[in-house]
Each structure stands twice: as structure tokens, then as C-alpha cells.
Enzyme design. Structure first.
Site, mmCIF file in Angstrom:
data_model
loop_
_atom_site.group_PDB
_atom_site.id
_atom_site.type_symbol
_atom_site.label_atom_id
_atom_site.label_comp_id
_atom_site.label_asym_id
_atom_site.label_seq_id
_atom_site.Cartn_x
_atom_site.Cartn_y
_atom_site.Cartn_z
ATOM 1 N N GLU A 59 -14.303 -11.320 7.861
ATOM 2 C CA GLU A 59 -14.319 -12.646 7.251
ATOM 3 C C GLU A 59 -14.215 -13.722 8.336
ATOM 4 O O GLU A 59 -13.667 -13.471 9.409
ATOM 5 C CB GLU A 59 -13.104 -12.744 6.297
ATOM 6 N N ASN A 205 -15.916 -13.307 -5.301
ATOM 7 C CA ASN A 205 -14.753 -12.657 -4.698
ATOM 8 C C ASN A 205 -13.508 -13.163 -5.402
ATOM 9 O O ASN A 205 -13.354 -14.380 -5.609
ATOM 10 C CB ASN A 205 -14.676 -13.018 -3.205
ATOM 11 N N GLU A 206 -12.621 -12.274 -5.785
ATOM 12 C CA GLU A 206 -11.322 -12.632 -6.376
ATOM 13 C C GLU A 206 -11.454 -13.834 -7.318
ATOM 14 O O GLU A 206 -10.857 -14.895 -7.115
ATOM 15 C CB GLU A 206 -10.279 -12.876 -5.275
ATOM 16 N N TYR A 281 -4.077 -4.387 -1.773
ATOM 17 C CA TYR A 281 -3.397 -4.438 -0.475
ATOM 18 C C TYR A 281 -2.051 -3.733 -0.566
ATOM 19 O O TYR A 281 -1.461 -3.635 -1.652
ATOM 20 C CB TYR A 281 -3.166 -5.895 -0.060
ATOM 21 N N GLU A 336 -11.651 -4.503 -0.623
ATOM 22 C CA GLU A 336 -10.580 -5.001 0.264
ATOM 23 C C GLU A 336 -9.381 -4.088 0.069
ATOM 24 O O GLU A 336 -8.868 -3.957 -1.053
ATOM 25 C CB GLU A 336 -10.190 -6.449 -0.058
ATOM 26 N N GLN A 385 -8.860 -6.043 7.874
ATOM 27 C CA GLN A 385 -10.213 -6.418 8.223
ATOM 28 C C GLN A 385 -10.599 -5.788 9.558
ATOM 29 O O GLN A 385 -9.754 -5.227 10.236
ATOM 30 C CB GLN A 385 -10.329 -7.932 8.277
HETATM 31 O O1 AHR Z 1 -8.391 -10.498 3.492
HETATM 32 C C1 AHR Z 1 -7.781 -11.719 3.333
HETATM 33 C C2 AHR Z 1 -7.968 -12.294 1.931
HETATM 34 O O2 AHR Z 1 -7.379 -11.461 0.990
HETATM 35 C C3 AHR Z 1 -9.380 -12.427 1.440
HETATM 36 O O3 AHR Z 1 -10.005 -13.566 1.921
HETATM 37 C C4 AHR Z 1 -9.205 -12.512 -0.050
HETATM 38 O O4 AHR Z 1 -10.304 -12.014 -0.753
HETATM 39 C C5 AHR Z 1 -7.944 -11.679 -0.285
HETATM 40 O O5 AHR Z 1 -7.026 -12.346 -1.074
#
Ligand code: AHR
Length: 534
Positions: A59, A205-206, A281, A336, A385
Site C-alpha cells: 500500500e 476495500n473495507e 489481523y 489482508e 504488508q
Molecule cells: O494494512 C493497513 C490497513 O489495514 C489497510 O489500509 C486497511 O485496509 C486495513 O484496515
């Protein structure tokens, strides 16, 4: 019998040899008595482990792109058309199957026209999502495609549906893939007459947060429009369109999966999707406070416990998808995932810079194993990332570069890309830290494209070694070699000064009577390569 070095009798060399031999045999026997029995059945094949589960995410965030990938053609750092040679070389080794770009949250503020044309004429902006950093747009569409071609990877574009229009998205994919249209001619004038291959196209995205916000019903309305009017014109590579699914376990989040899949099942011919994205995450709540280093066994166990929830997250989403799509026409792409720790002290918190330890390598292996076990529906995943951000493969600083333990886990798992999963049976056991009980070991097996059998073993236990006795039902083993990644400290890292502190070592497991015996270190990741025949 008692042995004493301080006793009256002096130990002769011969008796010392007997002593050492007896002790080592004793421990070998003890080990094999307690060894975990692994039975792999090469005749029982599962689905292919899609190579795209080893995908990456890059990103416009902190030093992920600028400094990490892009240094510019005028830089003293060795580069090819502005892209760092050292980074390209390192990434080629791990065979990155696809790169998701340009975000993340950044995607929904990205306007692709800002990043094409003469670099000196490109519009600069502020990166509102990430630290208010200047965004010069010198790394744009053509630079991204140059980068993925240099590393031998494929494109996963996240399109802007938050602040962008349907027409803008449609134009971008036409610009990338068409032949003969005005947009195609513009692409040619900008240096690329041939259409590009776009394998994945993320429709937002999200969308519940930075990429909207839209309710599930609102998103479905947007999804239909963007999916209908955004077209790939390059027949060489069909594009897979990916809808945005949930990132947490609550009912509202699962409502996105439900709404999207229900709409998909009832769709008309005008639109289609081939993928649903999940985000998950490992970060112990929000804001992220888990330290990346300087932690003890308890915090190690907490992080592993949290990351293992990925399995249930996939199971729950799969259950919803199975209702509407029993034939698996829509894949899950966990686009992600990874650790999100407290940022390194003294760095810009908006740049998401964190260290990467052996714990991250163990965690990466456990996630690979989960994805592989769900290979029937999970056809892609992208670690967050790639460089200098969150659970990164690579850190750079000026001309310096270092590979992280996570990088090594990716490298060791390369043979699992597009390998056929094999049936494996073993007892995971338990590993307890206070009130946390985790599995002690984990393993997957697969037949690689080269015909060899690969077994990946993770010892989750942070204190004790684990021994394994491995058999291959009905096959005779002619050769075994292996590589193992372990570290002496639970939070060991690689730094620019000590780049090889955590790096894989070759091992030679013992083969006797068609049994492979191997003992692995605490908190380690091991991959065995086995030549075997029926
Ligand atoms: O990876 C960092 C962020 O995490 C991304 O930009 C977003 O999609 C997620 O919340």
C-alpha cells in the site's frame, strides 16, 4: 549407575565415550517414545493449495512503496527504472504470486489518472489515511506493473469505490486491458502498447469503514454497478472480481457475507464476482498495543491464540457461502492478514512500522497451514504488508536491506505453491501457558509440482523441542532433507547489523525402516523434502 566427574575414580577416554553414547542413545529412545506420530497418505489427495494464498499487499503507506520499492531512476541505490534491485532479487526468491495495490484505505482516495504520464507533471496529494504524508504519485500504474513484471508476479488492483466513480473504475480497467480504444492509445503513448494482465480486481476495500462507509445493503448496490460496468478487455487473462467481505466475528460483519452472497445467488447476467475478501489481523484489540519485541512467553501465547482464530473465521464465512454457492464459484481471498503491533518507538505511528521476530514466522506458518486446510474455498491471501509496514518481509533503510523471519517462512513454503494437499494424521497435543491452552504442534503435507512430498512442521511450544516419527503409507522413502527456522530467543529479530540472526538452517533427518525421525527446536518452523516411491 552414577557418574561423577569429581569422584575418586578417574574417567578414562573409553569410559567417557561409553557414557556419552549411552546418554545420547537414552535420550534418542526417550525421544522416539514421546515422538508425535505423523502418518501421511500420498494416495489420499486433497485440493490444490492455490499459490495465491502466498500473495502480498503493498500500500502507499509509510515506506512501503517510497523507499521500500521505489527509489527513482536517479537514485544511487542500484535500481532498474527506479525500482530497487536488491528488493526485486529478494522477492523473486519467494515467488510472490500476486501483489495487491494501491491499498488498503489508500485505495479509496486514489485516482489513477494522478499516477500516469510524465512524472514531473503528476499531481501530488496528501495521503490522508496514513500520517498525512505527501503523495507525489511518481509510483503509479506503469511503475506498479513494471515492478510486478520484474519480480514475476501478477496484479491485484483495489479500485476506488469510496471517493471514485463507476466511470473512473471502468476507465482504469479499460486503460489497462483494452486494444484499439482511445484509452488503449493513451496507454501506448505512456510507454505500454501491449495490454496488461489484471488477474484480480477488488471492488473496494473495507467498505464498512475507510472504504465507505456502506451498510451491507448499500454496498451491494455499489457492487452491482461497479461489477457491471468495469470490464476486462484482455482475453489473455480473465480478471477475477473480488467483493469486500467482513473483518470480524460479529453478526453485523457477517451480514456483508450474507448480503453479498444472497445478491450473487440472485444476480442477473449483468454482473458477477469470483471472489469475496476477508480481512483478519492479529492485533489484540484496537489501538494496537502488543509489543513487537521484548515480550515473554505469555504474550507469545496470546498472539498465537488470537491468530489461530483465522480458522474459525474462515469456517463461519464458508458456512454462509456454502448456502448460496455450494459449487464454490466464489473463492475466499483473505486479502489482508498478519500481525499489527504497537509501532516502533520514535517512528511516525501513521507509518505502521514494527519489528518482526521469530514469533511472526511461527504465526505465518500457522496461517499458511490454515489456508491450506481450507484450500477448497480459500484461493488467495495477502500478507499485510510486503515491505517496511506491519508484518513485513523486508526492511529497508537508505541503501540497506534486511530480510525478516516472516520472509524466511514464505521462502520455505514455496514448494507448497500449487502443490496438491495430502492427507496427514497426527495428534496436535497441547501446550499450556497459564490459562491459555494451544496446540503443541501443527503440520501439513503436500505433493509438489516436482513430484516430491513436502511436510511442514511447526513446533508452537516456546520451551520444549518436539520429536516426530513420520511414515508415508505404502511408499518407500529414498531421501529426506529439510530446513528449519528457529531462534534462541523468543523475540529474536534480524537487524541491519545482524541480518542473519534468524535464518533457516539445513537439517538431515534420520531415515530408518521407512520412518523419518526428526527433532525440532522450540518455537520453530521446519519443512521436509521427501523423495518417495510407491
Ligand atoms: O494494512 C493497513 C490497513 O489495514 C489497510 O489500509 C486497511 O485496509 C486495513 O484496515
Amino acid at each position: 549407575m552414577k557418574y561423577s566427574f569429581s569422584g575418586k575414580k578417574r574417567l578414562t577416554l573409553a569410559s567417557l565415550f561409553v557414557l556419552v553414547f549411552t546418554m545420547s542413545m537414552g535420550s534418542a529412545f526417550a525421544q522416539s517414545r514421546n515422538a508425535v506420530k505423523i502418518a501421511v497418505n500420498p494416495a489420499e489427495t486433497g485440493p490444490v493449495i492455490n499459490r495465491h494464498i502466498f500473495g502480498h499487499f503493498a500500500e502507499h503507506l509509510g515506506f512501503g512503496i517510497y523507499g521500500g520499492i521505489w527509489v527513482g531512476p536517479e537514485s544511487d541505490i542500484p535500481n532498474t527504472r527506479g525500482i530497487r534491485n536488491d528488493v526485486v532479487q529478494a522477492l523473486k526468491e519467494i515467488k510472490v504470486p500476486n501483489v495487491r495495490w494501491p491499498g488498503g484505505c489508500f485505495a479509496d482516495q486514489y485516482h489513477w489518472r494522478d499516477g500516469i504520464g510524465k512524472p514531473e507533471e503528476r499531481r501530488s496529494r496528501i495521503n490522508v489515511s496514513w500520517g498525512g504524508a505527501p503523495e507525489p504519485n511518481t509510483f503509479g500504474t506503469h511503475e506498479f506493473f513494471d515492478f510486478i513484471q520484474q519480480i514475476g508476479s501478477e496484479a491485484f488492483i483495489s479500485a476506488n469505490i469510496g471517493s471514485g466513480t463507476v466511470q473512473e473504475s471502468a476507465d482504469w480497467l479499460e486503460y489497462l486491458t483494452a486494444t484499439g480504444s482511445s484509452l488503449a492509445q493513451e496507454r501506448a503513448r505512456n510507454g505500454h502498447p501491449e495490454p496488461y494482465d489484471v488477474l484480480f480486481w477488488g471492488i473496494g476495500n473495507e467498505v464498512w469503514g475507510c472504504g465507505g462507509p456502506f451498510t451491507p445493503a448499500e454496498y451491494v448496490t455499489e457492487l452491482k454497478k461497479f461489477a457491471t460496468f468495469t470490464n476486462n478487455y484482455n482475453p489473455h487473462t480473465p480478471t477475477q472480481f473480488v467483493a469486500v467481505g467482513p473483518d470480524s466475528f460479529d453478526e453485523y460483519s457477517f451480514g456483508y457475507t450474507e448480503a453479498i452472497m444472497e445478491a450473487w445467488a440472485n444476480r442477473t447476467w449483468t454482473w458477477n464476482i469470483q471472489g469475496l475478501s476477508l480481512h483478519m489481523y492479529t492485533r489484540g484489540g484496537w489501538p494496537a498495543v502488543i509489543p513487537a519485541t521484548g515480550f515473554g512467553e505469555r504474550q507469545y501465547a496470546e498472539v498465537i491464540q488470537e491468530t489461530l482464530q483465522m480458522d474459525q473465521f474462515i469456517i463461519d464465512n464458508k458456512a454462509i457461502m456454502d448456502k448460496y454457492d455450494p459449487n464454490v464459484e466464489v473463492s475466499i481471498l483473505v486479502d489482508e492478514w498478519g500481525t499489527w503491533y504497537a509501532p516502533t518507538e520514535g517512528t511516525n505511528p501513521g507509518f505502521l512500522i514494527q519489528q518482526n521476530s521469530q514469533r511472526d514466522a511461527v504465526l505465518a506458518a500457522l496461517n499458511f497451514n490454515i489456508f491450506a486446510r481450507h484450500a477448497d474455498r480459500v484461493h488467495g491471501a495477502n500478507i499485510a504488508q510486503m515491505i517496511n509496514v506491519l508484518q513485513a518481509m523486508i526492511f529497508t533503510e537508505g541503501e540497506k536491506m534486511v530480510l525478516t523471519p516472516t520472509y524466511h517462512a514464505f521462502r520455505m513454503y514455496v514448494p507448497f505453491q500449487d502443490a496438491t494437499r495430502l492427507d496427514i494424521k497426527f495428534d496436535q497435543g497441547t501446550y499450556t501457558v497459564g490459562d491459555i491452552t494451544l496446540p503443541r504442534v501443527d503440520a501439513i503435507a503436500a505433493k509438489g509440482k516436482d513430484g516430491k512430498i513436502y511436510v511442514a512442521i511447526t513446533n508452537i511450544d516456546a520451551k520444549n523441542t518436539a520429536s516426530f516419527d513420520l511414515t508415508l503409507d505404502g511408499y518407500s522413502i529414498s531421501n529426506v532433507k529439510g530446513e528449519t527456522l528457529f531462534a534462541n530467543a523468543i523475540d529474536a529479530v534480524n537487524t541491519f547489523d545482524k541480518p542473519n540472526n534468524v535464518s533457516p538452517k539445513a537439517i538431515s533427518p534420520r531415515v530408518a525402516r521407512n520412518n523419518i525421525s526428526v527433532t525440532v527446536q522450540p518455537q520453530s518452523v521446519t519443512v521436509l523434502t521427501i523423495d518417495a516411491r510407491k
